[in-house]
Design a protein around this motif. Structure first.
Motif, PDB file in Angstrom:
ATOM      1  N   ARG A   1     -13.205   2.014  -3.937  1.00 30.14           N
ATOM      2  CA  ARG A   1     -13.894   1.891  -2.649  1.00 30.14           C
ATOM      3  C   ARG A   1     -13.240   0.744  -1.911  1.00 30.14           C
ATOM      4  O   ARG A   1     -12.374   0.071  -2.447  1.00 30.14           O
ATOM      5  N   LYS A   2     -13.713   0.484  -0.705  1.00 28.54           N
ATOM      6  CA  LYS A   2     -13.153  -0.623   0.067  1.00 28.54           C
ATOM      7  C   LYS A   2     -13.320  -1.955  -0.659  1.00 28.54           C
ATOM      8  O   LYS A   2     -12.481  -2.842  -0.565  1.00 28.54           O
TER       9      LYS A   2
ATOM     10  N   LYS B   1       0.851  -1.188   0.000  1.00 33.21           N
ATOM     11  CA  LYS B   1       0.000   0.000   0.000  1.00 33.21           C
ATOM     12  C   LYS B   1       0.890   1.244   0.000  1.00 33.21           C
ATOM     13  O   LYS B   1       1.730   1.412   0.875  1.00 33.21           O
ATOM     14  N   THR B   2       0.728   2.093  -1.023  1.00 30.12           N
ATOM     15  CA  THR B   2       1.541   3.304  -1.107  1.00 30.12           C
ATOM     16  C   THR B   2       0.865   4.479  -0.405  1.00 30.12           C
ATOM     17  O   THR B   2       1.542   5.325   0.162  1.00 30.12           O
ATOM     18  N   ASN B   3      -0.458   4.536  -0.474  1.00 31.65           N
ATOM     19  CA  ASN B   3      -1.253   5.510   0.277  1.00 31.65           C
ATOM     20  C   ASN B   3      -2.683   4.977   0.338  1.00 31.65           C
ATOM     21  O   ASN B   3      -2.924   3.828  -0.019  1.00 31.65           O
ATOM     22  N   SER B   4      -3.647   5.777   0.734  1.00 23.73           N
ATOM     23  CA  SER B   4      -5.016   5.273   0.896  1.00 23.73           C
ATOM     24  C   SER B   4      -5.675   4.917  -0.431  1.00 23.73           C
ATOM     25  O   SER B   4      -6.605   4.111  -0.464  1.00 23.73           O
ATOM     26  N   ALA B   5      -5.193   5.479  -1.541  1.00 20.95           N
ATOM     27  CA  ALA B   5      -5.838   5.235  -2.831  1.00 20.95           C
ATOM     28  C   ALA B   5      -5.106   4.212  -3.701  1.00 20.95           C
ATOM     29  O   ALA B   5      -5.723   3.563  -4.534  1.00 20.95           O
TER      30      ALA B   5
ATOM     31  N   TYR C   1      -5.803   0.905  -8.000  1.00 19.13           N
ATOM     32  CA  TYR C   1      -6.477   2.107  -7.525  1.00 19.13           C
ATOM     33  C   TYR C   1      -7.692   1.651  -6.728  1.00 19.13           C
ATOM     34  O   TYR C   1      -8.577   0.981  -7.261  1.00 19.13           O
ATOM     35  N   ASN C   2      -7.704   1.968  -5.445  1.00 18.00           N
ATOM     36  CA  ASN C   2      -8.782   1.538  -4.555  1.00 18.00           C
ATOM     37  C   ASN C   2      -9.949   2.520  -4.667  1.00 18.00           C
ATOM     38  O   ASN C   2      -9.969   3.554  -3.998  1.00 18.00           O
TER      39      ASN C   2
ATOM     40  N   THR D   1      -2.120   0.977  -4.450  1.00 21.37           N
ATOM     41  CA  THR D   1      -1.351  -0.167  -3.981  1.00 21.37           C
ATOM     42  C   THR D   1      -0.503  -0.673  -5.137  1.00 21.37           C
ATOM     43  O   THR D   1      -1.010  -0.862  -6.240  1.00 21.37           O
TER      44      THR D   1
END
Length: 136
Positions: free
Chosen positions: A74-75, A38-42, A71-72, A44
């Motif tokens: 949503r969960k 995971k690089t940040n919240s959005a 690219y996330n 990976t």
């Protein structure tokens, strides 16, 4: 700690299921390593590497290196864009060697709970660029 446990389990399972008995006396094998960071919240970073063989790993049949960027959305929704480098062993007119293939791939994963578990639907598109073997 969860990542370490998953890694140890994957190593154990890859060794446990390393050889598969075929109808003939040949043994087949497939080793795979998959990883995501995971690089940040959005986003990976994703990578999987595979070695496949049909002759007790005397000659590797397929080598696959497949990185990607998730690219996330949503969960439970993840979109991925990636590249794959694949070498497949081919034999033409008695000459054996590796033929490279390049792929660009896009993937959409949809995850949802069902009873006591969850389902993960993976929809993938791949654009394949296969080398041509020339035997004279």
């Amino acid at each position: 700690m969860h990542h370490i446990q998953s890694f140890i389990l994957s190593i154990f399972l890859s060794h446990f299921f390393l050889y598969v008995k075929a109808q003939e006396s040949a043994l087949n094998g497939w080793i795979m390593l998959a990883s995501s960071v995971k690089t940040n919240s959005a986003f990976t970073a994703y990578f999987d590497g595979q070695l496949r063989s049909s002759d007790q790993f005397a000659h590797i049949q397929t080598i696959m290196l497949r990185p990607g960027l998730n690219y996330n959305i949503r969960k439970n929704i993840i979109a991925t864009l990636g590249y794959a480098f694949i070498e497949n062993r081919r034999t033409i007119s008695g000459i054996s060697g590796y033929a490279p293939e390049h792929r660009v791939w896009q993937q959409l994963q949809l995850m949802h709970p069902v009873a006591f578990t969850s389902l993960n639907h993976r929809l993938r598109l791949e654009q394949r660029f296969i080398s041509k073997s020339i035997v004279s």
